[in-house]
Each structure stands twice: as C-alpha cells, then as structure tokens.
Design an enzyme around this catalytic site. Sequence first.
Site, PDB file in Angstrom:
ATOM      1  N   GLU A   6       0.843  -1.186   0.000  1.00  0.00           N
ATOM      2  CA  GLU A   6       0.000   0.000   0.000  1.00  0.00           C
ATOM      3  C   GLU A   6       0.886   1.246   0.000  1.00  0.00           C
ATOM      4  O   GLU A   6       1.916   1.274   0.666  1.00  0.00           O
ATOM      5  CB  GLU A   6      -0.909   0.020   1.244  1.00  0.00           C
ATOM      6  N   HIS A  38      -3.465   4.141  -5.220  1.00  0.00           N
ATOM      7  CA  HIS A  38      -4.545   3.207  -4.900  1.00  0.00           C
ATOM      8  C   HIS A  38      -5.835   3.961  -4.578  1.00  0.00           C
ATOM      9  O   HIS A  38      -6.401   3.840  -3.501  1.00  0.00           O
ATOM     10  CB  HIS A  38      -4.160   2.287  -3.735  1.00  0.00           C
TER      11      HIS A  38
END
Length: 318
Positions: A264, A284
């Site tokens: 992430e 993201h």
Amino acid sequence: MNIVMLEPLGVDKEVIDRLSKPFMDKGHRFTPCFEKINNKDEIIKRASEADILIIANSPLDGDVIEACPNLKMISVAFTGIDHIDIKTCKEKNILISNAAGYCTDAVAELTFGLILNLLRNIKDCDNATRDGKTKSGFIGNELFNKTIGIIGTGAIGFKVAKVARAFDCKVLAHSRTEKKEVIDLGVEYVSLEKLLKESDIVTIHTPLTNKTKNLIDKEKLDLMKPSSILINVARGPVVDSEALAKALNDENIAGAGIDVYEMEPPIPRDHPLLSAKNMILTPHVAFATHESIERRATITFENISAWMENKPQNIMLK
C-alpha cells in the site's frame, strides 16, 4: 453478538452510527474504531472478544485471528480478501463476506481516466500550459476505434467493456470464465497471448491468486505492441514492476497507468516504476469516491445482518 469495527471505513461517524443502530437496538454490542492502529498488541486487544469483525484493507494475520476465540464472521469493507490469513479462517470455520460491487463504477471510471490521460498527455499538457508552453510535442492519440484487451471480466471488467464499446472500441477479453452478457456486447474472448499481441490498450481486472501473481511478466510484456499501453487498477503483484519499468524505459511499450503496487502507498522512493518513462501513478484511489466509500460501508453492515438471519451474502469463504 459483539461486533468490532477494527479500523475506520472512511465515512463520517454519523454514517456508522446510522448503520450500527439497528444492531444495538436488538441488544448487540458494537465497538467502533475511528483511528487506524498498527500495533499488533493493540489490535488483538480490540479484536479479542469479537464475534464479528469489520475490517477494510488492513492486514489481518493469523495471530490476530487466533486471539479471537469467539470469532465467527469477518465482514470486509473491500473486494479482495488476500490481506486476510485465509488458512487460519478455514481452520476456525470463520465466514468471510466482502463488499462486492461497491466500487465497480469508480474503478471503471479511473481506468478510462488513466487511458485518456496517457493517450492525450493531459497531465503533461497541464504542466506545459502552466509553464507558458504550447501544444508542441503533445499531439495525442484517439481512443476511438482502438482495440482494448480486458484481462478479467468480472463486474469491473464487464463495466469497462461496456464503456469501451461506447467509445466504439473493439474489445478482446481473457478470463477464467466466459460470460454470455460479455459476449452479447460484441466482446471476443481470446487467449492471453492473442490479447496482448493485438491490443492497443491492455487493462487488468483480475483478482490476485497464485495463478495471477506476476501474470504480466517480461515474457508477456514482450508480446505487446510498442505503441500499446498497460493499465493496472486490480492488484499490484499481478504485474512484475521491474519488468514493466524496463519495458517502458526500453520503449517496448508506450505507456502505463498504475494504481496498485506490491504494498500500500506510500511506495518506496527506489520503486522501479517511479523512474519509468511515460508512466502515470496514482496512490490506490480507483475505489475511492464519496459514493463508493459510503456504499461499501452500507454493504458491510448488510452482510452482517444477512448472516445473522442465516442468509449470508457476498460469501468469499464459508
């Protein structure tokens, strides 16, 4: 039942209060967490008495699950469940439901945002205009009549196909399952190799599994046209980042739009994609719209209600 929301869901407290009220009215306990925690001891402390856990995309490993003797269900405010220790859940007979369909439109829309940005140099044109420059060097390409290859024709891939047809694109697809509604759109299912060789745009919409990890590697990238672009808004490890960076820097493909990575964001400063040519990177955000975030919270609580009524829905593991 003790319901524990182990991390924030990205919506206002008022939304969580509204969604949780019917459960508390029936005598269930609800313990929300409105701040993300990374300390495993604290996570275990908060989760240990739960019958039901609500999580989003934070990792849920076996140590935490083992520390929850009463845990029966996990309602995931996300589509994928590869961040959960599935093996431990299977051993403990824990049901997992996901927020299926919450971000279909959002992800499909960002897919085309990245495609159009790459074809028409929108980001670079903005920078040039602010620097007092002209259109020189920014003659782009049309999406009209291009061939789009879609890898994975689940809900998002299907939506991408519909939008692509609205742009008068030819659409090829490769997927584990061929679907009549996709074929009825005029989409042709082909081998992955044919899709990569013939597509002007390749866009990935497949889950991360043992079979799809590094699915797009050097060998597959070598099949693509030098003029083609690659879009990945699915899962980072489906694409070999180092191989993609090399393909871009060697001008073996023309560009790429990437929203997902091996981790992430923030991604490391030395990540190979940061120094690759003709690359658009987003952190993201494909799923992240106000509408989709509230939709996923609603689905997450609906999953719990359905499970309590012995009508579980959106089941990913049973």
